[in-house]
Design an enzyme around this catalytic site. Structure first.
Site, PDB file in Angstrom:
ATOM      1  N   SER A 134     -48.154  70.410  59.833  1.00  0.00           N
ATOM      2  CA  SER A 134     -49.174  69.559  59.198  1.00  0.00           C
ATOM      3  C   SER A 134     -50.531  70.216  59.385  1.00  0.00           C
ATOM      4  O   SER A 134     -50.759  70.915  60.389  1.00  0.00           O
ATOM      5  CB  SER A 134     -49.194  68.182  59.862  1.00  0.00           C
ATOM      6  OG  SER A 134     -50.340  67.455  59.454  1.00  0.00           O
ATOM      7  N   TYR A 170     -49.732  62.732  67.055  1.00  0.00           N
ATOM      8  CA  TYR A 170     -48.984  63.355  65.947  1.00  0.00           C
ATOM      9  C   TYR A 170     -49.436  64.801  65.770  1.00  0.00           C
ATOM     10  O   TYR A 170     -48.619  65.720  65.631  1.00  0.00           O
ATOM     11  CB  TYR A 170     -49.232  62.546  64.673  1.00  0.00           C
ATOM     12  CG  TYR A 170     -48.705  63.182  63.403  1.00  0.00           C
ATOM     13  CD1 TYR A 170     -47.357  63.084  63.058  1.00  0.00           C
ATOM     14  CD2 TYR A 170     -49.559  63.865  62.535  1.00  0.00           C
ATOM     15  CE1 TYR A 170     -46.876  63.657  61.887  1.00  0.00           C
ATOM     16  CE2 TYR A 170     -49.085  64.437  61.370  1.00  0.00           C
ATOM     17  CZ  TYR A 170     -47.750  64.330  61.043  1.00  0.00           C
ATOM     18  OH  TYR A 170     -47.276  64.898  59.883  1.00  0.00           O
TER      19      TYR A 170
HETATM   20  N1  LIG Z   1     -46.928  63.109  53.776  1.00  0.00           N
HETATM   21  C1  LIG Z   1     -47.907  63.755  54.377  1.00  0.00           C
HETATM   22  O1  LIG Z   1     -49.111  63.516  54.118  1.00  0.00           O
HETATM   23  C2  LIG Z   1     -47.594  64.824  55.389  1.00  0.00           C
HETATM   24  C3  LIG Z   1     -48.643  65.629  55.840  1.00  0.00           C
HETATM   25  C4  LIG Z   1     -48.378  66.607  56.772  1.00  0.00           C
HETATM   26  C5  LIG Z   1     -47.098  66.803  57.239  1.00  0.00           C
HETATM   27  N2  LIG Z   1     -46.082  66.000  56.796  1.00  0.00           N
HETATM   28  C6  LIG Z   1     -44.750  66.245  57.338  1.00  0.00           C
HETATM   29  O2  LIG Z   1     -43.851  66.423  56.280  1.00  0.00           O
HETATM   30  C7  LIG Z   1     -42.515  66.120  56.738  1.00  0.00           C
HETATM   31  C8  LIG Z   1     -41.824  65.278  55.691  1.00  0.00           C
HETATM   32  O3  LIG Z   1     -42.500  64.022  55.608  1.00  0.00           O
HETATM   33  P1  LIG Z   1     -42.733  63.304  54.214  1.00  0.00           P
HETATM   34  O4  LIG Z   1     -44.184  63.226  53.999  1.00  0.00           O
HETATM   35  O5  LIG Z   1     -41.847  63.901  53.192  1.00  0.00           O
HETATM   36  O6  LIG Z   1     -42.305  61.778  54.579  1.00  0.00           O
HETATM   37  P2  LIG Z   1     -40.920  61.028  54.493  1.00  0.00           P
HETATM   38  O7  LIG Z   1     -40.524  60.812  53.088  1.00  0.00           O
HETATM   39  O8  LIG Z   1     -41.084  59.846  55.368  1.00  0.00           O
HETATM   40  O9  LIG Z   1     -39.889  62.072  55.131  1.00  0.00           O
HETATM   41  C9  LIG Z   1     -39.612  62.135  56.498  1.00  0.00           C
HETATM   42  C10 LIG Z   1     -38.121  62.022  56.625  1.00  0.00           C
HETATM   43  O10 LIG Z   1     -37.763  62.273  57.984  1.00  0.00           O
HETATM   44  C11 LIG Z   1     -36.721  61.401  58.299  1.00  0.00           C
HETATM   45  N3  LIG Z   1     -36.620  61.231  59.732  1.00  0.00           N
HETATM   46  C12 LIG Z   1     -37.518  60.655  60.577  1.00  0.00           C
HETATM   47  N4  LIG Z   1     -37.056  60.666  61.821  1.00  0.00           N
HETATM   48  C13 LIG Z   1     -35.853  61.278  61.770  1.00  0.00           C
HETATM   49  C14 LIG Z   1     -34.875  61.577  62.733  1.00  0.00           C
HETATM   50  N5  LIG Z   1     -35.056  61.249  64.016  1.00  0.00           N
HETATM   51  N6  LIG Z   1     -33.754  62.219  62.339  1.00  0.00           N
HETATM   52  C15 LIG Z   1     -33.562  62.568  61.048  1.00  0.00           C
HETATM   53  N7  LIG Z   1     -34.446  62.287  60.082  1.00  0.00           N
HETATM   54  C16 LIG Z   1     -35.569  61.645  60.443  1.00  0.00           C
HETATM   55  C17 LIG Z   1     -37.086  60.106  57.590  1.00  0.00           C
HETATM   56  O11 LIG Z   1     -35.954  59.284  57.439  1.00  0.00           O
HETATM   57  P3  LIG Z   1     -35.834  57.878  58.241  1.00  0.00           P
HETATM   58  O12 LIG Z   1     -36.948  57.024  57.723  1.00  0.00           O
HETATM   59  O13 LIG Z   1     -34.485  57.402  57.914  1.00  0.00           O
HETATM   60  O14 LIG Z   1     -36.014  58.188  59.699  1.00  0.00           O
HETATM   61  C18 LIG Z   1     -37.590  60.635  56.269  1.00  0.00           C
HETATM   62  O15 LIG Z   1     -36.539  60.764  55.327  1.00  0.00           O
HETATM   63  C19 LIG Z   1     -42.700  65.434  58.095  1.00  0.00           C
HETATM   64  O16 LIG Z   1     -42.372  66.333  59.119  1.00  0.00           O
HETATM   65  C20 LIG Z   1     -44.188  65.097  58.131  1.00  0.00           C
HETATM   66  O17 LIG Z   1     -44.682  65.031  59.452  1.00  0.00           O
HETATM   67  C21 LIG Z   1     -46.303  65.027  55.873  1.00  0.00           C
END
Ligand SMILES: NC(=O)c1ccc[n+]([C@@H]2O[C@H](COP(=O)([O-])OP(=O)(O)OC[C@H]3O[C@@H](n4cnc5c(N)ncnc54)[C@H](OP(=O)(O)O)[C@@H]3O)[C@@H](O)[C@H]2O)c1
Length: 256
Positions: A140, A154
């Site tokens: 991130s 985070y």
């Molecule tokens: N969106 C942003 O602005 C942003 C910015 C910077 C970085 N990121 C990073 O991008 C990555 C993807 O996030 P996203 O934005 O695409 O959000 P997202 O749609 O919420 O994706 C995160 C996924 O991780 C899964 N997950 C969480 N805990 C888990 C566990 N213990 N085991 C297996 N799966 C798990 C969630 O499923 P469950 O809900 O079923 O747990 C969800 O499907 C993350 O690492 C996040 O920190 C996102």
């Protein structure tokens, strides 16, 4: 060589976009999910080609091992891994931290990523009979700044991922494995849906991003695909791509 990709947290957001792009490029794809079974199965059904949904909590070592075993049983030897699973909780100032929340955050974001890298290296390393491969860990922009207010915990998990990935890349480079990071900036996904529902907060965040808007999941998925590519990124390891609209990298234009 057939390419087999496992995506943790692949049922939604950035991971799901990677699954779609990878399937379209001919990868066999394993979509890991924790709670989103219906979403994962619907996604896989729409991918065509070789694809499976695999359950597993990345914070649980035995579930991690089972998820990698199931992937290889169904699709063949693993060649690529994207660690997209992540939590964005502990929205708290330091004086309000809860020890249990912190432990869970680090267990999922950091240790989960490290355990999945361990399983991947055990399978991909040429020193262990593997054929090499590529790993992309989703960090991130918070890792570069300490995060927006209330996000220091985070941000610390993502800083750990950045540093770990550098060390990992160095350790396994001679064994045919590349490891890199993509750092999304604020991106519209399930993780940010609550914030994104408030137009004033979106406008305030967009004002800090030189491109002038928040990002889409696809805009992080494309750089992940590039880093995975053995053809295009074959000499790229131990580095990071910021998918942040220039945010925190170049100053926002005057007036924003
Ligand atoms: N969106 C942003 O602005 C942003 C910015 C910077 C970085 N990121 C990073 O991008 C990555 C993807 O996030 P996203 O934005 O695409 O959000 P997202 O749609 O919420 O994706 C995160 C996924 O991780 C899964 N997950 C969480 N805990 C888990 C566990 N213990 N085991 C297996 N799966 C798990 C969630 O499923 P469950 O809900 O079923 O747990 C969800 O499907 C993350 O690492 C996040 O920190 C996102």
């Amino acid at each position: 060589m057939s390419r087999v990709l496992l995506i943790t947290g692949g049922a939604s957001g950035i991971g799901a976009e990677v699954a779609r792009l990878a399937a379209a490029q001919g990868y066999a794809v394993a979509v890991n999910y924790r709670s989103k079974r219906d979403k994962a199965e619907a996604l896989v059904a729409g991918l065509g080609g070789k694809a499976i949904a695999v359950p597993g909590d990345v914070a649980d070592p035995s579930e991690v091992e089972a998820m990698f075993a199931a992937t290889e049983k169904a699709l063949g030897p693993l060649t690529h891994l994207v660690n997209s699973a992540g939590l964005y909780v502990t929205q708290a100032r330091v004086e309000d931290f809860d020890a249990g929340d912190l432990a869970r955050l680090f267990q999922v974001n950091v240790i989960g990523t490290m355990l999945c890298c361990r399983e991947a290296v055990r399978r991909m390393s040429t020193a262990r009979g593997g054929k090499g491969g590529a790993i992309v860990n989703v960090s991130s922009m918070a890792a570069t700044t300490g995060g927006r207010a209330g996000s220091s915990a985070y941000a610390a998990t993502k800083g750990a991922i950045d540093v770990f990935t550098q060390g990992l890349a160095r350790e396994v480079a001679a064994e045919g494995i590349r490891a890199n990071v993509v750092r999304p900036g604020f991106t519209l996904t399930d993780m940010t849906a609550a914030t994104a529902a408030d137009p004033r907060r979106v406008a305030a965040i967009a004002a800090t991003i030189p491109i002038g808007r928040i990002g889409t999941a696809l805009e992080s998925a494309w750089p992940i695909m590039w880093l995975l590519s053995d053809e295009q990124a074959s000499f790229v390891s131990g580095t990071a791509i910021n998918a942040s609209g220039g945010g925190f990298v170049i100053g926002a234009p005057a007036g924003r």
